[in-house]
Design an enzyme around this catalytic site. Sequence first.
Site, PDB file in Angstrom:
ATOM      1  N   ALA A   1      -4.609  14.549   5.423  1.00 54.52           N
ATOM      2  CA  ALA A   1      -4.063  13.346   5.973  1.00 54.52           C
ATOM      3  C   ALA A   1      -3.429  12.561   5.123  1.00 54.52           C
ATOM      4  O   ALA A   1      -3.203  12.414   3.997  1.00 54.52           O
ATOM      5  CB  ALA A   1      -5.590  12.416   6.080  1.00 54.52           C
TER       6      ALA A   1
ATOM      7  N   LEU B   1       2.770   7.120  -4.370  1.00 56.93           N
ATOM      8  CA  LEU B   1       3.795   7.689  -4.972  1.00 56.93           C
ATOM      9  C   LEU B   1       3.319   9.060  -5.701  1.00 56.93           C
ATOM     10  O   LEU B   1       4.271   9.735  -6.171  1.00 56.93           O
ATOM     11  CB  LEU B   1       4.571   6.825  -5.935  1.00 56.93           C
ATOM     12  N   ARG B   2       2.019   9.361  -5.727  1.00 59.35           N
ATOM     13  CA  ARG B   2       1.575  10.469  -6.241  1.00 59.35           C
ATOM     14  C   ARG B   2       1.854  10.608  -7.872  1.00 59.35           C
ATOM     15  O   ARG B   2       2.464   9.710  -8.258  1.00 59.35           O
ATOM     16  CB  ARG B   2       2.283  11.734  -5.645  1.00 59.35           C
TER      17      ARG B   2
ATOM     18  N   LYS C   1      -9.260  -0.417  -5.850  1.00 57.21           N
ATOM     19  CA  LYS C   1      -9.297   0.315  -4.670  1.00 57.21           C
ATOM     20  C   LYS C   1     -10.661   0.757  -4.596  1.00 57.21           C
ATOM     21  O   LYS C   1     -11.122   1.521  -5.377  1.00 57.21           O
ATOM     22  CB  LYS C   1      -8.032   1.121  -4.719  1.00 57.21           C
TER      23      LYS C   1
ATOM     24  N   HIS D   1       3.000  14.555   1.698  1.00 59.08           N
ATOM     25  CA  HIS D   1       2.593  15.932   1.604  1.00 59.08           C
ATOM     26  C   HIS D   1       3.331  16.816   1.692  1.00 59.08           C
ATOM     27  O   HIS D   1       4.081  16.526   2.616  1.00 59.08           O
ATOM     28  CB  HIS D   1       1.134  16.040   2.221  1.00 59.08           C
TER      29      HIS D   1
ATOM     30  N   HIS E   1       0.609  -1.078  -0.018  1.00 53.20           N
ATOM     31  CA  HIS E   1      -0.043   0.129  -0.247  1.00 53.20           C
ATOM     32  C   HIS E   1       0.870   1.249  -0.128  1.00 53.20           C
ATOM     33  O   HIS E   1       1.443   1.741   1.011  1.00 53.20           O
ATOM     34  CB  HIS E   1      -0.939  -0.128   1.200  1.00 53.20           C
TER      35      HIS E   1
HETATM   36  O1  DOR Z   1      -3.827   9.267   5.556  1.00 57.80           O
HETATM   37  C1  DOR Z   1      -3.943   8.903   4.466  1.00 57.80           C
HETATM   38  N1  DOR Z   1      -3.551   9.725   3.365  1.00 57.80           N
HETATM   39  N2  DOR Z   1      -4.820   7.896   4.438  1.00 57.80           N
HETATM   40  C2  DOR Z   1      -5.156   7.504   3.002  1.00 57.80           C
HETATM   41  O2  DOR Z   1      -6.181   6.873   3.005  1.00 57.80           O
HETATM   42  C3  DOR Z   1      -4.804   8.439   1.740  1.00 57.80           C
HETATM   43  C4  DOR Z   1      -3.565   9.019   2.183  1.00 57.80           C
HETATM   44  C5  DOR Z   1      -3.302   9.967   0.998  1.00 57.80           C
HETATM   45  O3  DOR Z   1      -3.291   9.844  -0.177  1.00 57.80           O
HETATM   46  O4  DOR Z   1      -2.640  11.068   1.518  1.00 57.80           O
HETATM   47 ZN    ZN Z   2      -3.559   4.867   1.497  1.00 60.21          ZN
END
Ligand code: DOR
Ligand code: ZN
Length: 342
Positions: free
Chosen positions: A262, A17-18, A101, A250, A14
């Site tokens: 998140a 990688l953006r 997904k 991020h 899981h």
């Molecule tokens: O904290 C998270 N960030 N949970 C996720 O399910 C997605 C992820 C994200 O893509 O930043």
């Molecule tokens: Zn995730």
Amino acid sequence: MADNFVLPLPDDFHAHLRRGPAMAAYAERHAASFGRALVMPNTKPPVASASEIAAYRREILAAAARASGGSFEPLMSFKLLGGMSRSAVLACAQAGAVAGKYYPAGATTGSEDGIVDPESAEEALDAMQEAGIVLCIHGESPEAPALDREARFLPVIEGMLGRHPRLRIVMEHISTVESLEFLRRAPRRVGATATAHHLLCTLEDLLGGELDPQLFCRPVLKARRHADALREAVLRGEPRLFFGSDSAPHPRSAKAARRAPAGIYTSPSAIPALAGFFEAEGRLGALESFVARTGAAFYGLAPPRGSLELIRGPWTVPEELDGAVPFLSGRSLGWRLGRIEV
Ligand code: DOR
Ligand code: ZN
């Protein structure tokens, strides 16, 4: 105490990688710890078609080749969109996707276009069962209170299992005792991933002192008893429970904004941190099945080829890597990453 430790090259089931300019650095970083990673499709734009799967894989391979001499293998997934047809799913399978997904709309970062009405995914789930690809689920009900979302989603998974008797399902990043109990009761076609952060951190780390936005993720970190149950499970080698980092970088500036997204950038430090945890519990030998055996077996993949060396010695996790703040930044870990041999 030995001053190094060699693992089969870990798999990450899981990973985010953006896409776009930052992806190359994230992919290179991933390739320093992992031989394969199941790459999540909640990118902008989303990976939701055969042509996007092919394009995204090419982009990742080009980036990772620069890092590891070409040994990193992205395992592709696609995002389920409401109303997705059987033929679209079969085309994704044909393009090499090993998983689709399922994001409930609004459940997490990059899920605005996720599933609103579970009924709208039924045709796609049938097609996934037919094609033998795995359904990966972000199992949270967005309408429930933040700490209850995961438990509230379990009946939806129960329903899917009943309607699709051969569909293989992975409950992603489980964070609660309830999910662990569900996994134990579930048929063998159900597996689950666990992250390093849900094992090593709790809600207290996030907000027991000063608020730490770097530890804000979905599902939100839970109380100690949940983390303890997950820790005990992985240390014992719980069947069908395997590592997925959910590494979700991020940019530092985004995390510092008034509304922090998140996601925790765990790929730089997850394996050294887990090695420290397993060793402290006297179970370093059990790390191998968690990060390099159980997941591959669940997905029906060959065991990893190659190895990763871990080197003993204090390593302070940098304050910033690749424009993001890595998991456990500033902390001193007992292991650091060494050479990969393939
Ligand atoms: O904290 C998270 N960030 N949970 C996720 O399910 C997605 C992820 C994200 O893509 O930043
Ligand atoms: Zn995730």
